[in-house]
Design a protein around this motif. Structure first.
Motif, PDB file in Angstrom:
ATOM      1  N   TYR A 157      -2.797   7.657  -6.290  1.00 42.33           N
ATOM      2  CA  TYR A 157      -1.666   7.821  -5.898  1.00 42.33           C
ATOM      3  C   TYR A 157      -1.645   8.523  -4.510  1.00 42.33           C
ATOM      4  CZ  TYR A 157       3.275   9.366  -5.113  1.00 42.33           C
ATOM      5  OH  TYR A 157       4.565   9.625  -4.533  1.00 42.33           O
ATOM      6  N   ALA A 176      -0.890   5.405  -2.093  1.00 41.78           N
ATOM      7  CA  ALA A 176       0.548   5.022  -2.376  1.00 41.78           C
ATOM      8  C   ALA A 176       1.425   5.173  -1.115  1.00 41.78           C
ATOM      9  CB  ALA A 176       1.224   6.104  -3.274  1.00 41.78           C
ATOM     10  N   THR A 191       0.827   3.376  -9.736  1.00 42.64           N
ATOM     11  CA  THR A 191       0.328   4.602 -10.007  1.00 42.64           C
ATOM     12  C   THR A 191       1.385   5.498 -10.462  1.00 42.64           C
ATOM     13  OG1 THR A 191       0.173   5.071  -7.590  1.00 42.64           O
ATOM     14  CG2 THR A 191      -1.682   4.563  -8.572  1.00 42.64           C
ATOM     15  N   SER A 192       2.540   5.459  -9.850  1.00 43.61           N
ATOM     16  CA  SER A 192       3.585   6.381 -10.409  1.00 43.61           C
ATOM     17  C   SER A 192       4.116   6.259 -11.744  1.00 43.61           C
ATOM     18  CB  SER A 192       5.044   5.982  -9.672  1.00 43.61           C
ATOM     19  OG  SER A 192       4.821   6.457  -8.276  1.00 43.61           O
TER      20      SER A 192
END
Length: 283
Positions: free
Chosen positions: A260, A264, A274-275
């Motif tokens: 992230y 991200a 990834t969240s």
């Protein structure tokens, strides 16, 4: 500085080192991952070049071990057929493997699938049952990520619940370690390294983290792909104890935070994946 890799470079490497494949069509594979640039070679082969020095060594490792492990595994894995040398300005070994058909598995397709959860647990059971004589040790232990993981928790405190992330991380580090004989682990077992075909999980790829020791890191799959119900199926089918599950949750959190904070901001797809991984790890 990472090398620039394009199709012209890959063509020169293939033609110069493996001229018997010089007539095969070469085309790039989109979304080939953060570790390798992948090109399809003809209909049956794939060429994989490491993007950065963190992926060095995977070609030789897979060439040595995957042909030995593949016959004992219930899902397809890459079958390496050649390892290329540095050349044409490219600094590292690279690989040619059999092309595995399929699409990258997605949460939308398999996140609520108990059958997928059972298949993944079955793959890990089979992998862990194989002899580990001479196996590579794999990556650094979870504890080695402590400082950087806490720093990343602080970094994302405005996006995620830092107190919840810290609780999960503390529980992972305080869980008893693996005290049984070492077993094989994939080492990077997450959604992006699964292929699907015909509505089922068909293959596991990218064995750069392959090694023997604590299998907790492979629990990451439960938090990247599976929803709560299938996650319970996966854990029960694999027979995971509380300590290994806690360490596995820690691996999911640490690797999710790493991806992230690294990608991200520049990749919406990575941000979403990834969240979810981070959020699932603290449920």
């Amino acid at each position: 500085m990472n090398p620039a890799i394009d199709t012209r470079l890959v063509r020169r490497l293939v033609d110069g080192q493996f001229p018997h494949w010089a007539d095969l069509r070469l085309r790039p594979v989109e979304r080939s991952g953060s570790d390798h640039v992948i090109h399809r070679l003809g209909d049956d082969l794939a060429v994989r070049l490491p993007r950065h020095d963190g992926a060095i060594g995977q070609s030789e490792k897979e060439y040595e071990w995957l042909p030995r492990l593949a016959p004992g595994l219930p899902l397809a894995v890459p079958v390496p057929v050649a390892v290329g040398r540095p050349g044409e300005g490219y600094p590292w070994p690279w690989a040619v493997a059999r092309w595995l058909p399929g699409e990258v598995a997605t949460v939308a397709a398999f996140g609520e699938s108990a059958a997928a959860a059972a298949a993944l647990a079955g793959f890990l059971r089979a992998l862990q049952a194989l002899p580990v004589d001479g196996a590579p040790a794999g990556r650094a232990p979870l504890e080695a990520r402590n400082d950087v993981t806490r720093a990343r928790i602080a970094e994302v405190a405005g996006v995620f619940d830092a107190a919840a992330l810290t609780r999960v991380w503390d529980e992972a580090l305080s869980a008893p370690g693996w005290d049984r004989p070492p077993v094989w682990f994939h080492g990077d077992f997450h959604t992006g390294n699964l292929l699907s075909a015909g509505g089922r999980i068909s293959a596991v790829i990218d064995f750069g983290g392959l090694g023997a020791g604590d299998p907790a890191r492979d629990m990451t799959m439960a938090f990247t792909l599976l929803g709560a119900g299938p996650r319970r199926v996966f854990r029960a089918a694999l027979g995971v104890d509380d300590a290994t599950w806690a360490r596995g949750r820690g691996w999911a959190l640490a690797t999710g935070l790493n991806a992230y904070t690294s990608y991200a901001a520049i990749d919406d797809r990575v941000a979403a994946q990834t969240s979810r991984q981070i959020t699932q790890a603290v449920l």
